[in-house]
Write an enzyme that holds these catalytic residues in place. Sequence first.
Site, short mmCIF file in Angstrom:
data_model
loop_
_atom_site.label_atom_id
_atom_site.label_comp_id
_atom_site.label_asym_id
_atom_site.label_seq_id
_atom_site.Cartn_x
_atom_site.Cartn_y
_atom_site.Cartn_z
N PRO A 75 0.82 -1.22 0.00
CA PRO A 75 0.00 0.00 0.00
C PRO A 75 0.85 1.27 0.00
O PRO A 75 1.73 1.44 0.84
CB PRO A 75 -0.79 -0.10 1.30
CG PRO A 75 -0.65 -1.52 1.76
CD PRO A 75 0.65 -2.02 1.21
N GLU A 76 0.59 2.13 -0.98
CA GLU A 76 1.23 3.44 -1.04
C GLU A 76 0.11 4.48 -1.01
O GLU A 76 -1.05 4.13 -0.85
CB GLU A 76 2.08 3.55 -2.32
CG GLU A 76 3.18 2.49 -2.40
CD GLU A 76 4.06 2.63 -3.64
OE1 GLU A 76 4.41 3.76 -4.00
OE2 GLU A 76 4.38 1.59 -4.25
N LYS A 120 1.11 7.68 4.07
CA LYS A 120 0.55 6.34 4.03
C LYS A 120 -0.32 6.03 5.24
O LYS A 120 -0.72 4.90 5.45
CB LYS A 120 1.69 5.31 3.94
CG LYS A 120 2.57 5.45 2.70
CD LYS A 120 3.64 4.38 2.72
CE LYS A 120 4.71 4.63 1.67
NZ LYS A 120 5.80 3.65 1.79
N ARG A 167 1.17 -9.70 7.07
CA ARG A 167 2.47 -9.69 7.75
C ARG A 167 2.52 -8.88 9.04
O ARG A 167 3.49 -8.98 9.78
CB ARG A 167 3.55 -9.22 6.77
CG ARG A 167 3.81 -10.26 5.68
CD ARG A 167 4.85 -9.81 4.70
NE ARG A 167 6.14 -9.56 5.32
CZ ARG A 167 7.17 -9.02 4.67
NH1 ARG A 167 7.05 -8.68 3.40
NH2 ARG A 167 8.31 -8.82 5.29
#
Length: 264
Positions: free
Chosen positions: A2-3, A59, A114
């Site tokens: 994700p950016e 972000k 993660r």
Amino acid sequence: VPELPDVEGFKRVLSEHAAGRQITGIEVRDAGVIRGRTVVDFVGSLSGRVFAEPARAGKWLLAPTDGPTLLAHFGMTGSLLWAGPDEDLNGWQNRYDRVLFDVGTGRLIYRDQRKLRGLWLCAPEEECAALLARQGPDALGLTGRRLSDRLQGHRGVLKAVLMDQSVIAGLGNMLSDEVLWRARIHPARQFASLDTAERRRLDRSLQTVLRASAEQGGIPRTNRWLSSRRNAGGRCPRCHSALRTSRLAGRTSYWCPACQLAKD
Ligand SMILES: [Zn+2]
């Protein structure tokens, strides 16, 4: 990963489905994503609160309520999803659903494989500001020369400077590659070595790439963008040369040896 544009998409999910609505239940399936608070405190502080309009800073996703503000960072693999009342929540991916918020008739889901980052609560305003203080201004809010001004004086290869959240917040590996490819600048160049025309191209490229991807809520899936060719044997969308990869700032960079000359 994700950016900025992906988080812009998560912001829209929250705005569309949860803003103005009450949190009627919270299910924490994995306490490992709750940062800085105990699960009991997290659930107790948010339960019954009403979500206000969300915002994004780099972000980070900021979800204020009529109580504390919920902050989410998605790390490498996180996402925010909405599941309506009829949605089947037993799919294979759902073992990565870490926290579920009952809102209205559906559920807002923080999913993350993660678990590199997670969810924070902050209140009052100063506490939120402190969490975000280490990052630079949001990339989408900077235009033209203000972008170059931020990059000025930072040593290191351009790719690394663009990804440095303390310089400009929001860009990650793929967006940085896309921006440099579009500007025809080699990722290992130094900002100080760019001439006026190159700086202008970099400014324009940043604006184009950020705006187009933020609008889509992610990098557009078009074969005219470099991001679509990030694979073995990938070719430049502009000149069809075989793309090269190099390891820069710990990440794999894709670049075109014909369009992006190393001039230093
Ligand atoms: Zn090329």
